[in-house]
Design a protein around this motif. Structure first.
Motif, PDB file in Angstrom:
ATOM      1  N   ILE A 242       0.954  -1.152  -0.038  1.00 42.31           N
ATOM      2  CA  ILE A 242      -0.037   0.072  -0.018  1.00 42.31           C
ATOM      3  C   ILE A 242       0.988   1.227  -0.042  1.00 42.31           C
ATOM      4  O   ILE A 242       1.708   1.352   0.948  1.00 42.31           O
ATOM      5  CB  ILE A 242      -0.892   0.010   1.291  1.00 42.31           C
TER       6      ILE A 242
ATOM      7  N   GLU B 280       2.168   2.686 -10.333  1.00 39.22           N
ATOM      8  CA  GLU B 280       1.078   1.646 -10.823  1.00 39.22           C
ATOM      9  C   GLU B 280       1.845   0.433 -11.261  1.00 39.22           C
ATOM     10  O   GLU B 280       1.421  -0.397 -11.507  1.00 39.22           O
ATOM     11  CB  GLU B 280       0.068   2.354 -11.473  1.00 39.22           C
TER      12      GLU B 280
ATOM     13  N   LEU C 167      -1.420  -2.623  -4.139  1.00 42.30           N
ATOM     14  CA  LEU C 167      -2.770  -2.983  -3.593  1.00 42.30           C
ATOM     15  C   LEU C 167      -3.514  -1.728  -3.446  1.00 42.30           C
ATOM     16  O   LEU C 167      -4.716  -1.836  -3.874  1.00 42.30           O
ATOM     17  CB  LEU C 167      -2.586  -3.570  -2.051  1.00 42.30           C
ATOM     18  N   ALA C 168      -3.124  -0.488  -2.902  1.00 36.25           N
ATOM     19  CA  ALA C 168      -3.758   0.737  -3.029  1.00 36.25           C
ATOM     20  C   ALA C 168      -2.898   1.873  -2.970  1.00 36.25           C
ATOM     21  O   ALA C 168      -1.598   1.720  -2.617  1.00 36.25           O
ATOM     22  CB  ALA C 168      -4.577   0.625  -1.836  1.00 36.25           C
TER      23      ALA C 168
ATOM     24  N   ILE D 223      -2.733   5.679  -0.854  1.00 36.33           N
ATOM     25  CA  ILE D 223      -3.555   6.303   0.499  1.00 36.33           C
ATOM     26  C   ILE D 223      -2.733   7.646   0.516  1.00 36.33           C
ATOM     27  O   ILE D 223      -1.720   7.719   0.655  1.00 36.33           O
ATOM     28  CB  ILE D 223      -3.623   5.701   1.746  1.00 36.33           C
TER      29      ILE D 223
ATOM     30  N   GLN E  24      -9.980   4.410   6.471  1.00 31.76           N
ATOM     31  CA  GLN E  24      -9.525   3.961   5.010  1.00 31.76           C
ATOM     32  C   GLN E  24      -8.502   3.007   4.898  1.00 31.76           C
ATOM     33  O   GLN E  24      -8.690   1.920   4.140  1.00 31.76           O
ATOM     34  CB  GLN E  24      -8.853   5.384   4.110  1.00 31.76           C
TER      35      GLN E  24
ATOM     36  N   ILE F 232      -9.260  -0.803   3.358  1.00 28.38           N
ATOM     37  CA  ILE F 232      -8.420  -1.616   2.443  1.00 28.38           C
ATOM     38  C   ILE F 232      -7.964  -2.906   2.868  1.00 28.38           C
ATOM     39  O   ILE F 232      -7.855  -4.130   2.138  1.00 28.38           O
ATOM     40  CB  ILE F 232      -7.196  -0.751   2.120  1.00 28.38           C
TER      41      ILE F 232
ATOM     42  N   ASN G  98     -10.221  -6.024   3.057  1.00 24.01           N
ATOM     43  CA  ASN G  98     -10.327  -7.172   1.593  1.00 24.01           C
ATOM     44  C   ASN G  98      -9.282  -8.064   1.511  1.00 24.01           C
ATOM     45  O   ASN G  98      -9.295  -8.753   0.614  1.00 24.01           O
ATOM     46  CB  ASN G  98     -10.402  -5.882   0.513  1.00 24.01           C
TER      47      ASN G  98
END
Length: 124
Positions: free
Chosen positions: A80, A95, A100-101, A103, A111, A115, A118
């Motif tokens: 993350i 990217e 995963l994400a 923030i 938040q 994440i 999941n």
């Protein structure tokens, strides 16, 4: 089931401490807390984290994106990215590591919980 192990890679000590508190409150085990990409690479194999919270801008020669790229060559661990910098070129580079994400700072516990909930690796 034992709690998932999270390594924090963050060069701002206060932000790292706050992140560690949030993770512990959510039922995760903080297995490492380092301030540079170089330290993350050294600690990674010994700590064997289930997930990494990675700042994009770090102390040292390696930024969080390059550190993530090198870590994922060893093992495909979920990452993350946490950052105050989200310009298009930085985000495109990040990217490419398939995080995963993302923030944005400041980190928010709800938040983070959303994440992490999941994932199939633990917490509460």
């Amino acid at each position: 089931m034992s709690p998932a192990k999270v390594m924090i890679v963050e060069d701002e000590v206060i932000a790292a401490m706050a992140t560690a508190r949030m993770l512990k409150k959510l039922g995760f085990d903080v297995c490492g807390n380092v301030t540079s990409g170089e330290e993350a690479l050294l600690a990674f194999d010994g700590e064997c984290p289930d997930i990494i919270i990675m700042d994009i801008r770090l102390d040292g020669e390696l930024d969080g994106i390059e550190t993530t790229r090198q870590l994922k060559l060893r093992r495909d661990v979920p990452v993350i990215f946490v950052t105050a910098y989200s310009d298009d070129s930085t985000r495109t580079r990040a990217e490419a590591t398939k995080p995963l994400a993302f923030i944005n700072k400041p980190l928010d516990i709800s938040q983070l919980e959303h994440i992490l909930s999941n994932l199939s690796i633990g917490g509460k």
